[in-house]
Design an enzyme around this catalytic site. Structure first.
Site, PDB file in Angstrom:
ATOM      1  N   TYR A  64       0.632  -1.291  -0.149  1.00  0.00           N
ATOM      2  CA  TYR A  64      -0.016  -0.041  -0.025  1.00  0.00           C
ATOM      3  C   TYR A  64       0.945   1.157  -0.033  1.00  0.00           C
ATOM      4  CZ  TYR A  64      -3.863  -3.154   1.621  1.00  0.00           C
ATOM      5  OH  TYR A  64      -4.625  -4.233   1.616  1.00  0.00           O
ATOM      6  N   ASN A  89     -19.723   3.262  10.135  1.00  0.00           N
ATOM      7  CA  ASN A  89     -19.207   1.866  10.013  1.00  0.00           C
ATOM      8  C   ASN A  89     -18.779   1.009  11.334  1.00  0.00           C
ATOM      9  OD1 ASN A  89     -19.358   1.921   7.172  1.00  0.00           O
ATOM     10  ND2 ASN A  89     -17.236   2.161   6.849  1.00  0.00           N
ATOM     11  N   ALA A  96     -17.221   6.724  11.175  1.00  0.00           N
ATOM     12  CA  ALA A  96     -18.158   6.750  12.337  1.00  0.00           C
ATOM     13  C   ALA A  96     -19.195   5.712  12.022  1.00  0.00           C
ATOM     14  CB  ALA A  96     -18.377   8.205  12.784  1.00  0.00           C
TER      15      ALA A  96
END
Length: 334
Positions: A112, A306, A304
């Site tokens: 990543y 999730n 938030a």
């Protein structure tokens, strides 16, 4: 008895005493050597035992602590933040907001390229007193190819994060050096650089048996593509015997497919019944089905949202309706 005979008698007694003492010491020494040998043999068996007995290992999620006990002995949060596609700056802000909202699991990977940002986000939250390092569970991954020294690659991952250790290190996908990397992670676990070992993108019993053929440490987690349309419950049931937890890196199906999940009629119906969003229903399903979920987002409101999935529970009927959505087909091919 004259003096001469008396001296002979005393010398005889002393000789017998020394002889007995010598036998006693020899016997004690022999016992110690045998105990040491037995201990050494026992340690050798333990060290070379590839598969432990995990029959008593529970894989149940604790919804109060929001964690699950791994077969490595460490507790892992069951909901986390994924950081795929996030650059360093975005990753730092997302990780910070996630930790502030209550998340304790953060997922990244060497591939990543945002380890610095993830580490900065954790340090920022620590500096503000939101968390301590030991409160946060950091997962990262390394691909099994392209490295001359996998021990060094692991050290570089720790250095890039700027943290003392990695909570969970995964083989990112199947590859030519997978067993070499696996052995390197085992060494890192043994010396405390890594707490738990795992694998990613292994979907069949055949794949699993190949990678663990000579394992000293069994994987604690398998991170795979899992969503309402690809549930892979058979594989989940198979690895459960080893105390292994499946983690879903595409809980909504992945980019380009999220609308298929969010706009599904079954999901929409259940969401309306619970006054929740489709995303919250899907994430709650993952947890109740025994899958750790790591939805990715850079939007503070979505991050938030999730996490706000612990104030309701899906019924058995609702769980079954979602289970029936399984097509058995993945979106990705890696």
């Amino acid at each position: 008895m004259n003096k001469k005979n008396w001296k002979v008698f005393v010398l005889g007694l002393l000789f017998i005493a020394f002889a007995l003492a010598g036998c006693s010491n020899t016997d004690t020494s022999t016992k110690q050597e045998k105990a040491s040998a037995n201990q050494s043999q026992s340690q050798s068996v333990d060290n070379n035992q590839a598969v432990d007995d995990f029959s008593n290992q529970s894989t149940d999620f604790n919804f109060e602590s929001k964690t699950v006990l791994l077969n490595s002995g460490y507790e892992m949060p069951i909901i986390g933040l994924g950081t795929w596609t996030l650059d360093d700056e975005t990753a730092e802000n997302s990780v910070y907001h996630a930790l502030k909202d209550g998340y304790r699991l953060i997922d990244t990977a060497r591939y990543y390229g945002n380890a610095q940002g993830v580490g900065d986000g954790v340090r920022r939250a620590i500096a503000e007193g939101i968390v301590k390092r030991e409160d946060v569970f950091i997962t990262t991954k390394i691909v099994p190819y392209g490295f001359d020294d996998y021990d060094a690659a692991i050290d570089e991952c720790i250095e890039a994060l700027g943290l003392d250790y990695i909570d969970l290190l995964l083989i990112h996908q199947q590859g030519t050096d997978e067993k070499e990397l696996y052995a390197a992670i085992e060494r890192a676990v043994e010396n405390g650089k890594v707490h738990s070992l795992g694998i990613s993108n292994y979907y069949t019993q055949e794949d699993f048996e190949r990678i663990t053929e000579n394992a000293k440490i069994m994987p604690a987690v398998i991170q795979n593509e899992n969503h309402i349309f690809f549930q892979n419950t058979e594989f989940q049931s198979y690895v459960k015997q080893f105390g292994i937890i499946i983690e879903s890196y595409y809980p909504f199906g992945g980019r380009g497919h999220t609308s298929d999940s969010m706009n599904n009629e079954v999901i929409a119906e259940i969401a309306e019944a619970h006054e929740k969003t489709g995303a919250q229903i899907i994430l709650r399903w993952h947890l109740q089905a025994g899958y750790i979920a790591i939805p990715g987002s850079s939007n503070p409101d979505h991050i938030a949202e999730n996490y706000d999935i612990f104030d309701f529970e899906l019924t058995e009927e609702e769980m079954q309706k979602i289970a029936d959505l399984d097509t058995g087909e993945r979106y990705e091919t890696w």
